[in-house]
Design an enzyme around this catalytic site. Structure first.
Site, mmCIF file in Angstrom:
data_model
loop_
_atom_site.group_PDB
_atom_site.id
_atom_site.type_symbol
_atom_site.label_atom_id
_atom_site.label_comp_id
_atom_site.label_asym_id
_atom_site.label_seq_id
_atom_site.Cartn_x
_atom_site.Cartn_y
_atom_site.Cartn_z
ATOM 1 N N GLU A 141 18.290 -2.246 2.359
ATOM 2 C CA GLU A 141 17.091 -2.439 1.556
ATOM 3 C C GLU A 141 16.752 -3.927 1.635
ATOM 4 O O GLU A 141 17.524 -4.764 1.170
ATOM 5 C CB GLU A 141 17.330 -2.022 0.105
ATOM 6 C CG GLU A 141 16.135 -2.237 -0.805
ATOM 7 C CD GLU A 141 16.429 -1.857 -2.257
ATOM 8 O OE1 GLU A 141 15.483 -1.852 -3.069
ATOM 9 O OE2 GLU A 141 17.614 -1.600 -2.576
ATOM 10 N N GLU A 226 8.669 -4.714 -10.074
ATOM 11 C CA GLU A 226 9.767 -4.161 -10.847
ATOM 12 C C GLU A 226 9.746 -4.793 -12.238
ATOM 13 O O GLU A 226 10.220 -5.912 -12.419
ATOM 14 C CB GLU A 226 11.113 -4.450 -10.180
ATOM 15 C CG GLU A 226 11.348 -3.687 -8.889
ATOM 16 C CD GLU A 226 12.717 -3.988 -8.292
ATOM 17 O OE1 GLU A 226 13.387 -3.045 -7.846
ATOM 18 O OE2 GLU A 226 13.094 -5.182 -8.259
#
Length: 244
Positions: A141, A226
Site C-alpha cells: 500500500e 482519512e
C-alpha cells in the site's frame, strides 16, 4: 446578446446542480466518469459521527467532489476513506509504466479547530494484474500524504527523511498492515494543495531504495481523505490520474 449570456450562465449552473449527487451510506459508491466515488466508512465503528460525499462534476478524465465529515472519539483511529478510484488506470507492472501523470487541486472549505486528518493517495500493488484494495491480493500500500493535520502518523515508523521526489520533500514511513506492507510519503512542508506530478517517480524510488520489485502490478490508484476526529468540508476542485 446579454439575454443569451445570462441564459448560458443559468444553464451552466443548472447543469452543475444536476450532476451533483450525494452519498451517505457506510459503503455507498457511485459512478463518476472515469472513476468510482465511494464513502468507505470502514473505521466508523471506532467513533461516533457522520459523513457524506458529493460528486460535483465528472468530465473525461477529470473529477471534482467534496466530503463533509464530523467524527469524535478514539482520536488515533481512522474513521473512513472517502475517495475516488480510477476504473482503468491499473493492471500494469511497474517496469512497464511509462508515466503516471496526476493533478490534484483541493482545499478545506471549513474545518474545526484541531482536526486530525490526512489527504492522501492510496496506491495498491500486488503480484497479479488485478485485485481489490486491502485484500489477500495486496502486496504493498503506497500512500502519498499531501496533508497531515493534528499530529497523526502513518502506519509503522519513519525510515527515511528529507527525500526529494516529484518536486517536493518527504519523510518515508514503513510498516506492516495485515498481509501487505505500507509505505507512506509524508510532506515535510505542510499542505500541498496544488499537486501535479508523475507518480512513476515514486515507483522508481521504491524500486531503487525500498526493495519493491519492478514486477509488481499497479492494482488500483485511489485519492481521498482519512478523517480521525473533528469536522470539515474537504473540496477537490479538480483531480485526474492516468497510467501509460
Amino acid at each position: 446578446m446579454l439575454f443569451k449570456l445570462i441564459s448560458l450562465v443559468v444553464l451552466s449552473q443548472i447543469s452543475l446542480l444536476a450532476s451533483a449527487q450525494t452519498i451517505s451510506g457506510r459503503f455507498d459508491c457511485l459512478p463518476a466518469g472515469s472513476y468510482t466515488l465511494c464513502q468507505n466508512l470502514w473505521g466508523s465503528q471506532s467513533g461516533s459521527g457522520s459523513e457524506n460525499t458529493t460528486l460535483v462534476s465528472a468530465s473525461g478524465n477529470s473529477v471534482s467532489w467534496s466530503t463533509n465529515w464530523n467524527w469524535a472519539n478514539n482520536p488515533n483511529n481512522v474513521k473512513s476513506y472517502p475517495n475516488v478510484i480510477h476504473n482503468s488506470a491499473k493492471g500494469k507492472q511497474l517496469s512497464q509504466v511509462g508515466s503516471a501523470q496526476t493533478t490534484w487541486n483541493w482545499h478545506y472549505q471549513t474545518q474545526s479547530s484541531g482536526i486530525r486528518a490526512d489527504v492522501a493517495y492510496d496506491i495498491w500493488l500486488g503480484n497479479a494484474p488485478s485485485g481489490d484494495p486491502a485484500s489477500a491480493a495486496s502486496s504493498y500500500e503506497i500512500m502519498i500524504w499531501l496533508s497531515g493535520k493534528g499530529g497523526i502518523q502513518p502506519v509503522g515508523s519513519q525510515v527515511t527523511s528529507g527525500i526529494s521526489v516529484a518536486g517536493h520533500t518527504w519523510n518515508l514511513w514503513r510498516g506492516p498492515n495485515s498481509n501487505w506492507q505500507v509505505l507512506s510519503f509524508v510532506s515535510t512542508s505542510g499542505d500541498i494543495t496544488n499537486f501535479s506530478a508523475d507518480l512513476k517517480q515514486f515507483f522508481n524510488y521504491l524500486v531503487s531504495n525500498q526493495g519493491v520489485a519492478s514486477s509488481q502490478y499497479v492494482q488500483s490508484i485511489q485519492a481521498g481523505t482519512e478523517p480521525f476526529t473533528g469536522s470539515a468540508i474537504l473540496v477537490t476542485d479538480t483531480y485526474s490520474v492516468s497510467l501509460n
